[in-house]
Design a protein around this motif. Structure first.
Motif, PDB file in Angstrom:
ATOM      1  N   LYS A 175       1.020  11.333  -5.276  1.00  0.00           N
ATOM      2  CA  LYS A 175       1.574  12.683  -5.438  1.00  0.00           C
ATOM      3  C   LYS A 175       2.847  12.729  -6.273  1.00  0.00           C
ATOM      4  N   GLU A 176       3.391  11.561  -6.602  1.00  0.00           N
ATOM      5  CA  GLU A 176       4.656  11.546  -7.348  1.00  0.00           C
ATOM      6  C   GLU A 176       4.426  10.899  -8.716  1.00  0.00           C
ATOM      7  N   PRO A 177       5.198  11.339  -9.720  1.00  0.00           N
ATOM      8  CA  PRO A 177       4.897  10.886 -11.088  1.00  0.00           C
ATOM      9  C   PRO A 177       5.508   9.539 -11.462  1.00  0.00           C
ATOM     10  N   TYR A 178       5.782   8.691 -10.488  1.00  0.00           N
ATOM     11  CA  TYR A 178       6.435   7.416 -10.806  1.00  0.00           C
ATOM     12  C   TYR A 178       5.437   6.391 -11.300  1.00  0.00           C
ATOM     13  N   GLN A 179       5.968   5.440 -12.066  1.00  0.00           N
ATOM     14  CA  GLN A 179       5.177   4.250 -12.333  1.00  0.00           C
ATOM     15  C   GLN A 179       5.762   3.146 -11.446  1.00  0.00           C
ATOM     16  N   VAL A 180       5.023   2.758 -10.432  1.00  0.00           N
ATOM     17  CA  VAL A 180       5.491   1.691  -9.537  1.00  0.00           C
ATOM     18  C   VAL A 180       5.036   0.368 -10.129  1.00  0.00           C
ATOM     19  N   ARG A 181       6.012  -0.510 -10.375  1.00  0.00           N
ATOM     20  CA  ARG A 181       5.674  -1.789 -11.025  1.00  0.00           C
ATOM     21  C   ARG A 181       5.982  -2.942 -10.089  1.00  0.00           C
ATOM     22  N   PHE A 182       4.958  -3.679  -9.763  1.00  0.00           N
ATOM     23  CA  PHE A 182       5.141  -4.865  -8.924  1.00  0.00           C
ATOM     24  C   PHE A 182       5.448  -6.047  -9.838  1.00  0.00           C
ATOM     25  N   ILE A 183       6.574  -6.700  -9.575  1.00  0.00           N
ATOM     26  CA  ILE A 183       7.022  -7.816 -10.424  1.00  0.00           C
ATOM     27  C   ILE A 183       6.972  -9.102  -9.599  1.00  0.00           C
ATOM     28  N   GLU A 184       6.419 -10.147 -10.157  1.00  0.00           N
ATOM     29  CA  GLU A 184       6.408 -11.427  -9.438  1.00  0.00           C
ATOM     30  C   GLU A 184       7.829 -11.963  -9.296  1.00  0.00           C
ATOM     31  N   PHE A 185       8.075 -12.499  -8.135  1.00  0.00           N
ATOM     32  CA  PHE A 185       9.382 -13.077  -7.797  1.00  0.00           C
ATOM     33  C   PHE A 185       9.585 -14.332  -8.657  1.00  0.00           C
ATOM     34  N   MET A 186      10.665 -14.340  -9.451  1.00  0.00           N
ATOM     35  CA  MET A 186      10.866 -15.434 -10.410  1.00  0.00           C
ATOM     36  C   MET A 186      11.975 -16.381  -9.939  1.00  0.00           C
ATOM     37  N   PRO A 187      11.836 -17.655 -10.265  1.00  0.00           N
ATOM     38  CA  PRO A 187      12.859 -18.632  -9.870  1.00  0.00           C
ATOM     39  C   PRO A 187      14.045 -18.629 -10.831  1.00  0.00           C
ATOM     40  N   VAL A 188      14.809 -17.555 -10.779  1.00  0.00           N
ATOM     41  CA  VAL A 188      15.954 -17.451 -11.678  1.00  0.00           C
ATOM     42  C   VAL A 188      17.232 -17.651 -10.882  1.00  0.00           C
ATOM     43  N   GLY A 189      18.059 -18.581 -11.323  1.00  0.00           N
ATOM     44  CA  GLY A 189      19.335 -18.804 -10.648  1.00  0.00           C
ATOM     45  C   GLY A 189      19.153 -19.704  -9.435  1.00  0.00           C
ATOM     46  N   LYS A 207      -4.300   3.147 -12.230  1.00  0.00           N
ATOM     47  CA  LYS A 207      -4.062   4.400 -11.543  1.00  0.00           C
ATOM     48  C   LYS A 207      -4.955   4.446 -10.323  1.00  0.00           C
ATOM     49  N   LEU A 208      -4.479   5.025  -9.248  1.00  0.00           N
ATOM     50  CA  LEU A 208      -5.395   5.315  -8.152  1.00  0.00           C
ATOM     51  C   LEU A 208      -6.157   6.580  -8.544  1.00  0.00           C
ATOM     52  N   PRO A 209      -7.411   6.732  -8.152  1.00  0.00           N
ATOM     53  CA  PRO A 209      -8.168   7.923  -8.553  1.00  0.00           C
ATOM     54  C   PRO A 209      -7.421   9.200  -8.163  1.00  0.00           C
ATOM     55  N   GLY A 210      -7.248  10.088  -9.104  1.00  0.00           N
ATOM     56  CA  GLY A 210      -6.609  11.378  -8.842  1.00  0.00           C
ATOM     57  C   GLY A 210      -5.094  11.315  -8.762  1.00  0.00           C
ATOM     58  N   ALA A 211      -4.512  10.141  -8.946  1.00  0.00           N
ATOM     59  CA  ALA A 211      -3.057  10.017  -8.775  1.00  0.00           C
ATOM     60  C   ALA A 211      -2.300  10.585  -9.979  1.00  0.00           C
ATOM     61  N   ILE A 212      -1.094  11.057  -9.704  1.00  0.00           N
ATOM     62  CA  ILE A 212      -0.230  11.564 -10.785  1.00  0.00           C
ATOM     63  C   ILE A 212       0.484  10.381 -11.440  1.00  0.00           C
ATOM     64  N   GLY A 213       0.889   9.447 -10.601  1.00  0.00           N
ATOM     65  CA  GLY A 213       1.652   8.305 -11.106  1.00  0.00           C
ATOM     66  C   GLY A 213       0.764   7.126 -11.456  1.00  0.00           C
ATOM     67  N   LEU A 224       0.828  -1.213   0.000  1.00  0.00           N
ATOM     68  CA  LEU A 224       0.000   0.000   0.000  1.00  0.00           C
ATOM     69  C   LEU A 224       0.855   1.254   0.000  1.00  0.00           C
ATOM     70  N   GLU A 225       1.942   1.204   0.743  1.00  0.00           N
ATOM     71  CA  GLU A 225       2.821   2.376   0.804  1.00  0.00           C
ATOM     72  C   GLU A 225       3.409   2.676  -0.580  1.00  0.00           C
ATOM     73  N   PHE A 226       3.819   1.610  -1.267  1.00  0.00           N
ATOM     74  CA  PHE A 226       4.322   1.810  -2.638  1.00  0.00           C
ATOM     75  C   PHE A 226       3.221   2.370  -3.536  1.00  0.00           C
ATOM     76  N   ALA A 227       2.016   1.837  -3.381  1.00  0.00           N
ATOM     77  CA  ALA A 227       0.908   2.299  -4.222  1.00  0.00           C
ATOM     78  C   ALA A 227       0.615   3.773  -3.944  1.00  0.00           C
ATOM     79  N   ARG A 228       0.618   4.126  -2.647  1.00  0.00           N
ATOM     80  CA  ARG A 228       0.299   5.518  -2.271  1.00  0.00           C
ATOM     81  C   ARG A 228       1.328   6.509  -2.798  1.00  0.00           C
ATOM     82  N   LEU A 229       2.540   6.009  -2.976  1.00  0.00           N
ATOM     83  CA  LEU A 229       3.609   6.872  -3.506  1.00  0.00           C
ATOM     84  C   LEU A 229       3.201   7.500  -4.845  1.00  0.00           C
ATOM     85  N   THR A 230       2.361   6.792  -5.578  1.00  0.00           N
ATOM     86  CA  THR A 230       2.006   7.277  -6.925  1.00  0.00           C
ATOM     87  C   THR A 230       0.959   8.394  -6.875  1.00  0.00           C
TER      88      THR A 230
END
Ligand code: SAM
Length: 340
Positions: A190-204, A248-254, A182-188
């Protein structure tokens, strides 16, 4: 020519499954100034020697050829790309290659404050910064020693330098950062970032992956929706979003993106090739199949020979990767030695 992979006469790269290959990820080093738990083992990995990694002129030759054949998008990654000497010069030279429509970099941001302006002046327009926690202690823990304030300073410098968009990559790991969704989501908001949640992959092998630690994208999305509805953005809103599903969250910049290589793979539309720092071409992140382009390059080959090798490699691109739920299979090379 191997199978029906691609036709240089058509000047494009289409594989057996009719996927148009247009995206090349180039790892410029396997060295990194962090030791992220999900990416490499604690002791680090044995590093390629200087002569083992592709020289910049070799990367530029391969890139020019790939662009000629139909690649339009290049990402520079690693290891940590900014630890390689003169990475900015490489970006500058790549940005001038004909046919390149989109150039980006993935960085952990630790050295970004120092390089942001130069990267922008070299022609870099956008970037992805990896940041898996907003809590300095947790960040230090997951990266085995990283300083979160340096990443923020880097992001600030990138914004000041006019780099946009800045996408923040968050690998979602159950029991580690799921309390921060939620904290990452809320960051968007007021800030113009695109926060991307990536699934943890079994690499290596020997990273801290297990099926229980992989949070499916729909669960992450569900958690955000307990806080607020998410407004879907049309797929293809921006050319550079790849497989991310955007909201987008309603009204969000990011914006908020979800990338689900495991729970809802996007193999049928996969348009990627990866070039490792030691010059191996990989057509699928999870496959052990590699084509040794460095050996060919250093044998004094012609462009035609290189093109033929590229065609042959593309003809082996699997339809699906082997890490889809139920058929879980790790690839051996750790992410730091492939290039994420
Ligand atoms: N050093 C740079 C960085 O940290 O962004 C570039 C290399 S890093 C290998 C590229 C991306 O791969 C990062 O966003 C990282 O979070 C992601 N990554 C590494 N291991 C991963 C894994 N097991 N599952 C999902 N993403 C992973």
């Amino acid at each position: 020519m191997a199978g029906g992979s691609c036709s240089s006469a058509m000047n494009n790269l289409v594989d057996f499954h009719n996927r148009r290959i247009s995206y090349l990820r180039i790892s410029v080093t396997d060295r990194c100034n962090l030791r992220c738990r999900y990416c490499m083992p604690k002791e680090g990995v044995s590093q390629f020697g200087h002569s083992e990694i592709l020289r910049y002129e070799e990367i530029l030759r391969l890139s020019a050829l790939a662009l000629k054949k139909g690649i339009t998008k290049i990402r520079i990654t690693g290891g940590e790309p900014l630890v390689r000497k003169d990475a900015v010069q490489l970006i500058h030279q790549l940005s001038r290659l004909s046919g390149l429509q989109d150039l980006s970099i993935t960085t952990n941001g630790i050295l970004l404050e120092e390089f942001a302006l130069a990267l922008s002046q070299a022609g870099l327009k956008r970037m992805n910064v990896s940041m898996d926690s907003l809590n300095p202690e947790k960040y230090r823990d997951i990266t085995r020693g990283g300083d979160l304030s340096r990443v923020w300073a880097g992001i600030k410098a990138a914004r000041l330098a006019g780099i946009s968009p800045i996408k923040i990559n968050v690998v979602a790991i159950a029991g580690f950062n799921d309390q921060e969704i939620l904290e990452f989501a809320r960051l968007t908001i007021k800030e113009p970032y695109q926060v991307r949640f990536i699934e943890f992959m079994p690499v290596g092998i020997s990273t801290e992956w297990s099926p229980e630690r992989c949070l499916p994208a729909r669960e992450i999305k569900g958690r955000i929706e307990t806080f607020s509805p998410l407004i879907p953005l049309q797929n293809g809103t921006h050319d550079h979003d790849g497989p991310a599903r955007l909201f987008k969250l309603p009204g969000a910049i990011g914006e908020i993106g979800f990338i689900s290589p495991i729970s809802d793979h996007f193999c049928t539309s996969c348009n990627r090739l990866r070039l490792t720092a030691d010059g191996k071409l990989r057509t699928c992140l999870f496959s052990e199949e590699e084509t040794d382009l460095k050996r060919l390059l250093r044998s004094g080959c012609s462009d035609e020979e290189l093109e033929k090798k590229l065609d042959e490699a593309i003809s082996t691109k699997p339809l699906r990767h082997g890490a889809i739920a139920g058929v879980m299979k790790r690839c051996h090379r750790p992410m730091v030695k492939i290039g994420g």
